[in-house]
Design an enzyme around this catalytic site. Structure first.
Site, PDB file in Angstrom:
ATOM      1  N   ARG A   1      -7.929   1.576 -13.968  1.00 47.52           N
ATOM      2  CA  ARG A   1      -7.637   2.564 -15.010  1.00 47.52           C
ATOM      3  C   ARG A   1      -6.315   3.283 -14.749  1.00 47.52           C
ATOM      4  O   ARG A   1      -5.604   3.657 -15.687  1.00 47.52           O
ATOM      5  CB  ARG A   1      -8.780   3.591 -15.105  1.00 47.52           C
ATOM      6  CG  ARG A   1     -10.140   2.996 -15.427  1.00 47.52           C
ATOM      7  CD  ARG A   1     -10.128   2.231 -16.733  1.00 47.52           C
ATOM      8  NE  ARG A   1     -10.041   3.113 -17.880  1.00 47.52           N
ATOM      9  CZ  ARG A   1      -9.879   2.695 -19.122  1.00 47.52           C
ATOM     10  NH1 ARG A   1      -9.743   1.415 -19.378  1.00 47.52           N
ATOM     11  NH2 ARG A   1      -9.831   3.557 -20.123  1.00 47.52           N
TER      12      ARG A   1
ATOM     13  N   HIS B   1      -5.183   6.657 -17.070  1.00 44.72           N
ATOM     14  CA  HIS B   1      -5.658   7.844 -16.360  1.00 44.72           C
ATOM     15  C   HIS B   1      -4.777   8.165 -15.160  1.00 44.72           C
ATOM     16  O   HIS B   1      -4.163   7.266 -14.563  1.00 44.72           O
ATOM     17  CB  HIS B   1      -7.092   7.652 -15.858  1.00 44.72           C
ATOM     18  CG  HIS B   1      -8.123   7.659 -16.939  1.00 44.72           C
ATOM     19  ND1 HIS B   1      -8.457   8.790 -17.643  1.00 44.72           N
ATOM     20  CD2 HIS B   1      -8.906   6.667 -17.425  1.00 44.72           C
ATOM     21  CE1 HIS B   1      -9.397   8.488 -18.531  1.00 44.72           C
ATOM     22  NE2 HIS B   1      -9.673   7.212 -18.417  1.00 44.72           N
TER      23      HIS B   1
ATOM     24  N   ARG C   1      -3.136  11.939 -20.858  1.00 47.20           N
ATOM     25  CA  ARG C   1      -3.100  10.577 -20.337  1.00 47.20           C
ATOM     26  C   ARG C   1      -1.663  10.247 -19.949  1.00 47.20           C
ATOM     27  O   ARG C   1      -0.714  10.693 -20.608  1.00 47.20           O
ATOM     28  CB  ARG C   1      -3.633   9.581 -21.376  1.00 47.20           C
ATOM     29  CG  ARG C   1      -5.120   9.762 -21.657  1.00 47.20           C
ATOM     30  CD  ARG C   1      -5.648   8.656 -22.555  1.00 47.20           C
ATOM     31  NE  ARG C   1      -7.033   8.873 -22.930  1.00 47.20           N
ATOM     32  CZ  ARG C   1      -8.088   8.443 -22.238  1.00 47.20           C
ATOM     33  NH1 ARG C   1      -7.885   7.738 -21.134  1.00 47.20           N
ATOM     34  NH2 ARG C   1      -9.306   8.677 -22.653  1.00 47.20           N
TER      35      ARG C   1
ATOM     36  N   HIS D   1     -14.666   5.676 -18.249  1.00 49.95           N
ATOM     37  CA  HIS D   1     -14.984   4.400 -17.607  1.00 49.95           C
ATOM     38  C   HIS D   1     -15.502   4.628 -16.190  1.00 49.95           C
ATOM     39  O   HIS D   1     -16.506   4.035 -15.785  1.00 49.95           O
ATOM     40  CB  HIS D   1     -13.749   3.496 -17.563  1.00 49.95           C
ATOM     41  CG  HIS D   1     -13.473   2.791 -18.849  1.00 49.95           C
ATOM     42  ND1 HIS D   1     -13.158   3.445 -20.018  1.00 49.95           N
ATOM     43  CD2 HIS D   1     -13.461   1.456 -19.153  1.00 49.95           C
ATOM     44  CE1 HIS D   1     -12.965   2.552 -20.981  1.00 49.95           C
ATOM     45  NE2 HIS D   1     -13.151   1.347 -20.493  1.00 49.95           N
TER      46      HIS D   1
END
Length: 358
Positions: free
Chosen positions: A171, A177, A82, A118
């Site tokens: 995101r 991300h 991440r 997500h």
């Protein structure tokens, strides 16, 4: 690898650009990140669709659960970093001049980053909803109706892609991300949803089939984890990284760990199977009241209200195993409430009212 580092570094530049130039849209982007939260499937989308169309509602849970299970397996295989911790540990920036990425309360996810859960959850569920809505218009045969179907098709798929792009940007904006992770998540979700368009057997699945599916998903995931652990590969490697590099320890939530998502999804699938194969479901949703608009609207309102009360119940996190057990029970209770408990109560209330009027 060098190629992956270059991909990550380019992703960091995009994140910096978004955080610098789209600051005015921060509230909207944070909201879209919440819109893409897979937990909304069980508390918002499913209660609405199941009362309107039980076939679509059932498919939605299966797609969400299997999609999230594949997401977990892919995360364990791909070992995706991440952004918010990668920039702190990579060696590609000279003289330790790592870029500064802003973090938010929803940034500190603890699982691996690829593919985005997500983005995958949002795309698979919205794909089910759009195709379900279009299935009503595709049957229209006259010329004016065909034109209306084409306009509806264009409108709904435009909405689909606007939502997916917004979720993906959100995101990336919060540094959870990299861009390639959300793109992979969107297309993986679409593939899972499309696969279930050709799997009618889920509509007639018995409780035994639900239990067998749950056991398979759990045993495979746990076995995969234990085998790799024996090979000295820690699939929970991302959790200490999240704890180390999260700007605020209070933003770390056990609910975002890989096994928390697995338990939550298994509970939801079990609750759906228990509800659909219950006498309460047969009595209420297969009876004469099930065709009435008033019955469905009451079920939708009561289901949404009840599930919001469930969300107020916070599961204690001080004991990990207790958290998983209670999380499974809570997740099972939600579809069971929507499928059986609420419709049965509404059915009983309507029947009592009809008797008094007669």
């Amino acid at each position: 690898s060098i190629k992956m580092d270059l991909l990550h570094s380019n992703g960091v530049l995009i994140i910096q650009h978004l955080q610098r130039d789209y600051r005015a849209y921060q509230d909207f982007l944070n909201f879209m990140s919440h819109v893409g939260d897979p937990r909304n499937i069980f508390s918002i989308y499913f209660p609405l669709w199941f009362q309107l169309n039980q076939v679509v509602g059932t498919k939605m849970i299966w797609v969400a659960v299997i999609g999230d299970w594949f997401n977990l397996i892919f995360k364990w295989i791909l070992f995706g970093h991440r952004p918010y911790w990668w920039v702190q540990e990579t060696m590609i920036y000279p003289n330790q001049s790592s870029p500064c990425l802003e973090q938010f309360p929803i940034t500190c996810e603890t699982g691996p980053g690829s593919p985005s859960g997500h983005a995958m959850g949002s795309s698979c569920v919205w794909y089910v909803m759009v195709t379900a809505a279009l299935s009503y218009t595709v049957r229209w045969k006259d010329k004016s109706a065909v034109t209306l179907h084409r306009l509806t098709w264009s409108f709904l798929w435009s909405i689909f892609w606007i939502i997916q792009i917004s979720v993906c940007i959100s995101r990336v904006f919060i540094a959870t991300h990299f861009p390639h992770q959300v793109i992979l998540g969107v297309f993986a979700g679409i593939l899972v949803a499309e696969a279930f368009e050709h799997t009618p057997a889920i509509q007639t699945a018995s409780l035994r089939m639900y239990i067998k599916t749950n056991l398979f998903l759990f045993i495979f995931a746990l076995g995969f984890y234990l085998v790799l652990k024996l090979l000295d590969i820690d699939l929970l490697w991302s959790v200490p990284k999240a704890k180390k590099w999260c700007a605020n320890p209070e933003w770390i939530n056990i609910d975002t760990t890989p096994f928390a998502g697995l338990v939550r999804n298994l509970g939801a699938l079990f609750g759906l199977g228990l509800g659909i194969n219950s006498e309460m479901f047969i009595t209420s949703c297969k009876g004469k009241n099930s065709c009435k608009i008033s019955f469905r609207l009451l079920c939708i309102a009561a289901s949404l209200a009840t599930l919001q009360l469930y969300n107020l119940f916070k599961i204690p996190t001080h004991t990990e195993y207790l958290f998983y057990i209670l999380s499974f029970c809570k997740s099972a209770a939600m579809p069971l409430t929507v499928v059986a408990l609420v419709p049965y109560c509404v059915h009983s209330l309507m029947r009592t009212t009809e008797k008094k009027l007669n």
